[in-house]
Write an enzyme that holds these catalytic residues in place. Sequence first.
Site, PDB file in Angstrom:
ATOM      1  N   ASP A 104      41.102  42.247  32.073  1.00 16.93           N
ATOM      2  CA  ASP A 104      41.209  43.048  33.593  1.00 16.93           C
ATOM      3  C   ASP A 104      41.401  44.591  33.420  1.00 16.93           C
ATOM      4  O   ASP A 104      42.106  45.065  33.073  1.00 16.93           O
ATOM      5  CB  ASP A 104      42.246  42.243  34.122  1.00 16.93           C
ATOM      6  CG  ASP A 104      42.244  42.490  35.730  1.00 16.93           C
ATOM      7  OD1 ASP A 104      41.809  43.625  35.967  1.00 16.93           O
ATOM      8  OD2 ASP A 104      43.000  41.742  36.273  1.00 16.93           O
ATOM      9  N   ASP A 303      35.556  47.217  38.633  1.00 17.85           N
ATOM     10  CA  ASP A 303      36.513  45.992  38.361  1.00 17.85           C
ATOM     11  C   ASP A 303      36.118  44.893  37.735  1.00 17.85           C
ATOM     12  O   ASP A 303      34.896  44.417  37.933  1.00 17.85           O
ATOM     13  CB  ASP A 303      37.032  45.747  39.644  1.00 17.85           C
ATOM     14  CG  ASP A 303      38.281  44.693  39.442  1.00 17.85           C
ATOM     15  OD1 ASP A 303      38.708  44.575  38.378  1.00 17.85           O
ATOM     16  OD2 ASP A 303      38.625  43.865  40.431  1.00 17.85           O
TER      17      ASP A 303
END
Length: 424
Positions: A104, A303
């Site tokens: 992440d 992201d």
Amino acid sequence: MTKIPSILILILTITLFLFQLAHGSTLQVFHTLGPQKAVSWERTVLDQQAKDQARVALLLSSSLAVGRKSVVPIASGRQIIQSPTYIVRANLGSPPQTLLVAVDTSNDAAWVPCAGCVGCSSSTIFDPSKSSSFNNITCADPMCKQVPNPTCDGSACTFNLTYGGSSFASNLVQDTLALATDSVPGYTLGCIQKATGSSLPPQGLLGLGRGPLSLLSQTQSLYQSTFSYCLPSFKSLNFSGSLRLGPAGQPVRIKYTPLLKNPRRPSLYYVNLVGIKVGRRVVDIPPTAFTFNATTGAGTIFDSGTVFTRLVEPAYIALRDEFRRRVGPNLTVTSLGGFDTCYTVPIVVPTLTFMFSGMNVTLPQDNFLIRSSAGSTTCLAMAATPNNVNSVLNVIANLQQQNHRVLYDVPNSRLGISRELCTK
Ligand SMILES: *[C@@H]1O[C@H](CO)[C@@H](O)[C@H](O)[C@H]1NC(C)=O
Ligand SMILES: *[C@@H]1O[C@H](CO)[C@@H](O)[C@H](O)[C@H]1NC(C)=O
Ligand SMILES: *[C@@H]1O[C@H](CO)[C@@H](O)[C@H](O)[C@H]1NC(C)=O
Ligand SMILES: *[C@@H]1O[C@H](CO)[C@@H](O)[C@H](O)[C@H]1NC(C)=O
Ligand SMILES: *[C@@H]1O[C@H](CO)[C@@H](O)[C@H](O)[C@H]1NC(C)=O
Ligand SMILES: *[C@@H]1O[C@H](CO)[C@@H](O)[C@H](O)[C@H]1NC(C)=O
């Protein structure tokens, strides 16, 4: 739907192959998808939309908490669920225990479920008692101050964290982390003791953000804050991608845009999005929709964890309207879940180009459209940022990044993109 679609499978199992290139480390991933894991296309889209919405809210709330030392729940009352989209294999401890951890780019710390955990969902957990290199971090250790809101449980350094709709209580510990063939002794991470909610990545998470405690911060000398990945497409049932760590072996022919640092949200990778083209036409979007602002945290980020791109409302509406106009103003537009621009007849699709400072990226159709397997429904796979006081963040999400190499070059403050097929 009579046939199980190959696109947009909600639950992915990713197996990671490890090998070392002559220069640099490459983690190879490939996904295997069981048909039993497939759900209907419509359901999947709706589920993913809900998750993305929650995640965007989370990105905002967790980041805003940094300056204030408190968590501001923006998505209160909303169902927040979260599941990892891309995972890699990590070996922890001596001898190594293998975990498939989510990667992440918008989080810093790593954390794994630990033996004795109450409420952890996975049967694959880390057992510290079986590792000779394991250490607890004490409250007095300077490392303890690196985690958000640390507390002392006796002499042990502990912290609580919210992720998606879940939260957990964790000890701060150290052990040897091995990625590919590289070994990082004394890696600091969370050892989860208690979890609530069902949205934690079951075997843990590896934070690739740019703040303290992230992989980048803890492997400065090894990887020099440089990594790249190619995320495989959801479309293939058998596909592979890679996370490449360190400056060596990174692509040479690649376009760059400056990476920006936002003190308000120090984990996130900001870039300067300046415009969007539909076909050859630059969409008329007010520049304020993209303006980077260190006070509010406004701007555009890359992201790896959000699936569908979100644009602030004025930008999304202008883009969508131009897209509809190009596709055909007289065609009937339908909606599906949070997507408001879907067609049930075949359409001629215009090109879509994201214009960043110094870098234009024209996306292949698979990066901005989703189609049902029968081809009967096609949607523009983007949406407006949820409309609330913090609807200031544009998120370039992973559907838009798939089958591209995305290079995060922090020392040179630049982010690179080149097309790369990593779907088998
Ligand atoms: C770490 O702390 C736990 C209690 O939180 C204890 O059971 C364990 O023995 C400690 N391990 C080491 C290596 O100190
Ligand atoms: C952290 O979570 C644990 C377990 O849920 C709870 O008992 C504790 O009070 C929490 N600590 C803080 C500082 O919120
Ligand atoms: C999936 O890819 C692997 C590795 O390339 C290959 O060995 C396997 O046969 C493929 N399976 C299918 C169903 O295509
Ligand atoms: C950033 O946002 C704040 C609050 O809305 C505003 O006062 C300030 O002028 C903005 N800064 C820039 C550089 O736009
Ligand atoms: C769309 O519909 C309008 C009104 O029905 C008509 O005048 C126009 O020619 C149509 N445009 C196209 C491109 O078919
Ligand atoms: C990106 O596209 C715009 C509009 O077509 C053009 O003016 C600009 O020079 C391009 N930028 C780069 C870096 O190619």
